[in-house]
Design a protein around this motif. Structure first.
Motif, PDB file in Angstrom:
ATOM      1  N   GLY A 249       3.627   2.820   2.686  1.00 47.99           N
ATOM      2  CA  GLY A 249       5.023   3.061   2.311  1.00 47.99           C
ATOM      3  C   GLY A 249       5.509   4.395   2.845  1.00 47.99           C
ATOM      4  O   GLY A 249       6.590   4.485   3.437  1.00 47.99           O
ATOM      5  N   HIS A 250       4.686   5.456   2.688  1.00 43.33           N
ATOM      6  CA  HIS A 250       5.082   6.775   3.218  1.00 43.33           C
ATOM      7  C   HIS A 250       5.261   6.719   4.740  1.00 43.33           C
ATOM      8  O   HIS A 250       6.170   7.341   5.281  1.00 43.33           O
ATOM      9  CB  HIS A 250       4.023   7.835   2.880  1.00 43.33           C
ATOM     10  CG  HIS A 250       4.132   8.395   1.485  1.00 43.33           C
ATOM     11  ND1 HIS A 250       5.275   8.993   1.016  1.00 43.33           N
ATOM     12  CD2 HIS A 250       3.236   8.453   0.466  1.00 43.33           C
ATOM     13  CE1 HIS A 250       5.081   9.405  -0.243  1.00 43.33           C
ATOM     14  NE2 HIS A 250       3.849   9.086  -0.594  1.00 43.33           N
ATOM     15  N   VAL A 251       4.384   5.979   5.430  1.00 44.55           N
ATOM     16  CA  VAL A 251       4.510   5.870   6.896  1.00 44.55           C
ATOM     17  C   VAL A 251       5.834   5.195   7.264  1.00 44.55           C
ATOM     18  O   VAL A 251       6.495   5.575   8.232  1.00 44.55           O
ATOM     19  CB  VAL A 251       3.332   5.069   7.506  1.00 44.55           C
ATOM     20  CG1 VAL A 251       3.550   4.816   8.994  1.00 44.55           C
ATOM     21  CG2 VAL A 251       2.000   5.782   7.273  1.00 44.55           C
TER      22      VAL A 251
ATOM     23  N   ASN B 206       0.861  -1.188   0.000  1.00 40.57           N
ATOM     24  CA  ASN B 206       0.000   0.000   0.000  1.00 40.57           C
ATOM     25  C   ASN B 206       0.900   1.242   0.000  1.00 40.57           C
ATOM     26  O   ASN B 206       1.772   1.398   0.855  1.00 40.57           O
ATOM     27  CB  ASN B 206      -0.896  -0.019   1.244  1.00 40.57           C
ATOM     28  CG  ASN B 206      -1.871   1.132   1.247  1.00 40.57           C
ATOM     29  OD1 ASN B 206      -1.485   2.275   1.427  1.00 40.57           O
ATOM     30  ND2 ASN B 206      -3.140   0.829   1.043  1.00 40.57           N
ATOM     31  N   HIS B 207       0.657   2.129  -0.950  1.00 35.82           N
ATOM     32  CA  HIS B 207       1.509   3.305  -1.138  1.00 35.82           C
ATOM     33  C   HIS B 207       1.572   4.200   0.112  1.00 35.82           C
ATOM     34  O   HIS B 207       2.645   4.683   0.499  1.00 35.82           O
ATOM     35  CB  HIS B 207       0.961   4.110  -2.330  1.00 35.82           C
ATOM     36  CG  HIS B 207       1.705   5.361  -2.612  1.00 35.82           C
ATOM     37  ND1 HIS B 207       2.852   5.388  -3.366  1.00 35.82           N
ATOM     38  CD2 HIS B 207       1.479   6.646  -2.243  1.00 35.82           C
ATOM     39  CE1 HIS B 207       3.298   6.631  -3.448  1.00 35.82           C
ATOM     40  NE2 HIS B 207       2.482   7.411  -2.784  1.00 35.82           N
ATOM     41  N   ILE B 208       0.438   4.398   0.761  1.00 34.42           N
ATOM     42  CA  ILE B 208       0.410   5.297   1.929  1.00 34.42           C
ATOM     43  C   ILE B 208       1.147   4.654   3.108  1.00 34.42           C
ATOM     44  O   ILE B 208       1.855   5.322   3.857  1.00 34.42           O
ATOM     45  CB  ILE B 208      -1.039   5.665   2.297  1.00 34.42           C
ATOM     46  CG1 ILE B 208      -1.677   6.376   1.098  1.00 34.42           C
ATOM     47  CG2 ILE B 208      -1.103   6.552   3.530  1.00 34.42           C
ATOM     48  CD1 ILE B 208      -3.151   6.590   1.202  1.00 34.42           C
TER      49      ILE B 208
ATOM     50  N   THR C 206       9.168  12.369  -0.953  1.00 32.51           N
ATOM     51  CA  THR C 206       8.409  12.296  -2.211  1.00 32.51           C
ATOM     52  C   THR C 206       8.381  10.835  -2.669  1.00 32.51           C
ATOM     53  O   THR C 206       9.109   9.991  -2.138  1.00 32.51           O
ATOM     54  CB  THR C 206       9.049  13.184  -3.295  1.00 32.51           C
ATOM     55  OG1 THR C 206      10.440  12.921  -3.316  1.00 32.51           O
ATOM     56  CG2 THR C 206       8.811  14.660  -3.028  1.00 32.51           C
ATOM     57  N   ASP C 207       7.543  10.549  -3.665  1.00 32.38           N
ATOM     58  CA  ASP C 207       7.334   9.154  -4.064  1.00 32.38           C
ATOM     59  C   ASP C 207       8.654   8.478  -4.464  1.00 32.38           C
ATOM     60  O   ASP C 207       9.416   9.017  -5.262  1.00 32.38           O
ATOM     61  CB  ASP C 207       6.345   9.103  -5.235  1.00 32.38           C
ATOM     62  CG  ASP C 207       4.924   9.380  -4.755  1.00 32.38           C
ATOM     63  OD1 ASP C 207       4.715   9.418  -3.529  1.00 32.38           O
ATOM     64  OD2 ASP C 207       4.040   9.539  -5.611  1.00 32.38           O
ATOM     65  N   ASN C 208       8.881   7.302  -3.900  1.00 34.17           N
ATOM     66  CA  ASN C 208      10.113   6.551  -4.175  1.00 34.17           C
ATOM     67  C   ASN C 208       9.869   5.074  -3.896  1.00 34.17           C
ATOM     68  O   ASN C 208       8.996   4.724  -3.102  1.00 34.17           O
ATOM     69  CB  ASN C 208      11.249   7.089  -3.298  1.00 34.17           C
ATOM     70  CG  ASN C 208      11.015   6.802  -1.832  1.00 34.17           C
ATOM     71  OD1 ASN C 208      11.370   5.754  -1.324  1.00 34.17           O
ATOM     72  ND2 ASN C 208      10.344   7.720  -1.123  1.00 34.17           N
TER      73      ASN C 208
ATOM     74  N   VAL D  79       1.456  13.494   4.505  1.00 35.82           N
ATOM     75  CA  VAL D  79       0.887  14.595   3.710  1.00 35.82           C
ATOM     76  C   VAL D  79       1.507  14.572   2.328  1.00 35.82           C
ATOM     77  O   VAL D  79       2.708  14.770   2.175  1.00 35.82           O
ATOM     78  CB  VAL D  79       1.178  15.987   4.342  1.00 35.82           C
ATOM     79  CG1 VAL D  79      -0.064  16.583   4.926  1.00 35.82           C
ATOM     80  CG2 VAL D  79       2.288  15.945   5.352  1.00 35.82           C
ATOM     81  N   SER D  80       0.659  14.343   1.316  1.00 34.77           N
ATOM     82  CA  SER D  80       1.206  14.258  -0.035  1.00 34.77           C
ATOM     83  C   SER D  80       0.270  14.964  -1.003  1.00 34.77           C
ATOM     84  O   SER D  80      -0.661  15.669  -0.597  1.00 34.77           O
ATOM     85  CB  SER D  80       1.398  12.795  -0.415  1.00 34.77           C
ATOM     86  OG  SER D  80       0.151  12.203  -0.635  1.00 34.77           O
ATOM     87  N   GLY D  81       0.522  14.755  -2.308  1.00 33.89           N
ATOM     88  CA  GLY D  81      -0.314  15.396  -3.312  1.00 33.89           C
ATOM     89  C   GLY D  81      -1.706  14.773  -3.371  1.00 33.89           C
ATOM     90  O   GLY D  81      -2.669  15.423  -3.792  1.00 33.89           O
TER      91      GLY D  81
HETATM   92 ZN    ZN Z   1       3.008   9.465  -2.377  1.00 31.42          ZN
END
Ligand code: ZN
Ligand code: KG4
Length: 351
Positions: free
Chosen positions: A113-115, A109-111, A302-304, A134-136
């Protein structure tokens, strides 16, 4: 090592992550040039660019990491949420790779991933942790326990914070993506010159809301369009006030959550976590509350794909493998449970 792939929006990224959650290699092919003429991400252009970029980024990451496929334990890939055309490019690439090499497939899950991105640079913090992503496309506040179970405390009811930055930048013709431009211009501005009011909610919950800030900014510009066109100072003042309002709103929720739960640490992630004012004030808040505050380097905010590899390791270690007939899910929710934050007597503000 795990190979990780991220193509959920407009960045094509591949990474190799080892079991210590270190990024052996991580590359991102940006599509800013393709989307700039439209001042926003065009989904059809994004998926076509992923098709071109992904094989090249994949080859260059394998050679930078000096490994071949036999060295890999699994293939991790973003399965959602995101733009469906973009997700499918990465997901099908990963499925083909997993099938050809007979390695496990990990659907990330992308979110989440950010966590998890903090793990690339920081030791394990004490739990429970508060995570603000907090992202786009997303604005989420989570309670994170030691097993990385996520409880949703708050999310945006309309625009994401990054989306609001991008929309203001578009109104002021500052370029795309707008967040970094506003951040830069705001540094020359005087935030006290414009007043933004946060949305009020009558249902008793601490949601996030950003479309009201965007509308208020539009009104300010409409009141004196020529002056905004002529004066860099005026534009800088508006950016500074807008950025302050966005960060105030985020930190209001963070403070309320910390008064409600016995958090032991704070995590900040997502593209907007590159914002200089948010980084400074989030870490000042952590210092005030004497809590370890984990903020990733901008390249991991940022997305990676590195962050996707980190969450991939958790899935591999807990045996959560994806079947090869699974598909991407553009609206896959990241949390395990919901316990929405209610307004508390913390402040007299009625929002
Ligand atoms: Zn993102
Ligand atoms: O996490 P991300 O790369 O992609 C999504 O998952 O959405 O976040 C991209 C967002 C964009 O809206 C961009 O304007 C914003 O992050 N952003 C910033 C800054 N750098 C990137 N917003 C405010 N200040 C920045 N310095």
């Amino acid at each position: 090592m795990i190979l990780a792939i991220e193509t959920s929006c407009d960045d094509t990224s591949v990474a190799v992550i080892d079991a210590n959650r270190k990024a052996i290699a991580c590359r991102v092919a940006s599509q800013v040039k393709e989307h700039t003429p439209f001042a926003g991400v065009v989904p059809e252009i994004a998926s076509r660019a992923h098709l071109t970029n992904l094989p090249q980024v994949y080859e260059s990451v394998l050679s930078e990491a000096q490994i071949d496929l036999a060295d890999l334990q699994a293939i991790a890939v973003t399965a959602g949420p995101g733009l469906i055309g973009s997700l499918l490019v990465g997901f099908n690439f990963a499925k083909a790779l997993a099938y050809a090499t007979q390695k496990p497939l990990l659907a990330v899950n992308h979110i989440r991933g950010h966590v998890c991105a903090y793990q690339l640079e920081h030791p394990t913090p004490p739990f429970p942790a508060l995570a603000l992503v907090v992202s786009g496309g997303h604005t989420h506040l989570f309670h994170v326990d030691a097993q990385h179970r996520l409880t949703l405390l708050a999310k945006t009811v309309d625009d994401a914070a990054g989306e609001a930055f991008d929309k203001l930048a578009k109104m002021l013709n500052l370029g795309f993506p707008g967040g970094p431009q506003i951040d830069k211009l705001a540094q020359q501005g005087d935030a006290s010159q414009f007043r933004f009011n946060p949305s009020k909610f009558s249902d008793g919950y601490c949601h996030f809301s950003y479309s009201g800030f965007k509308t208020q900014a539009m009104r300010f510009i409409e009141q004196q369009p020529e002056a905004f066109q002529a004066s860099q100072e005026l534009r800088a003042n508006l950016c500074a006030a807008f950025q302050k309002a966005v960060v105030d709103h985020l930190l209001d929720r963070v403070a309320r959550a910390c008064d409600h739960y016995p958090f032991q640490s704070l995590i900040l992630g997502g593209g907007v976590a590159c914002n200089s004012e948010l980084r400074r004030r989030f870490s000042d808040f952590g210092a005030e509350r004497q809590m370890p505050t984990l903020i990733s380097s901008p390249r991991f905010c940022t997305d990676n794909a590195a962050m996707i590899g980190v969450e991939g390791w958790r899935l591999l270690e807990s045996g959560e493998l994806a079947p090869l007939n699974q598909s991407a899910d553009m609206s896959w929710s990241p949390f395990d449970q919901v316990d929405l934050l209610r307004t508390t007597p913390l402040s007299n503000a009625s929002n």
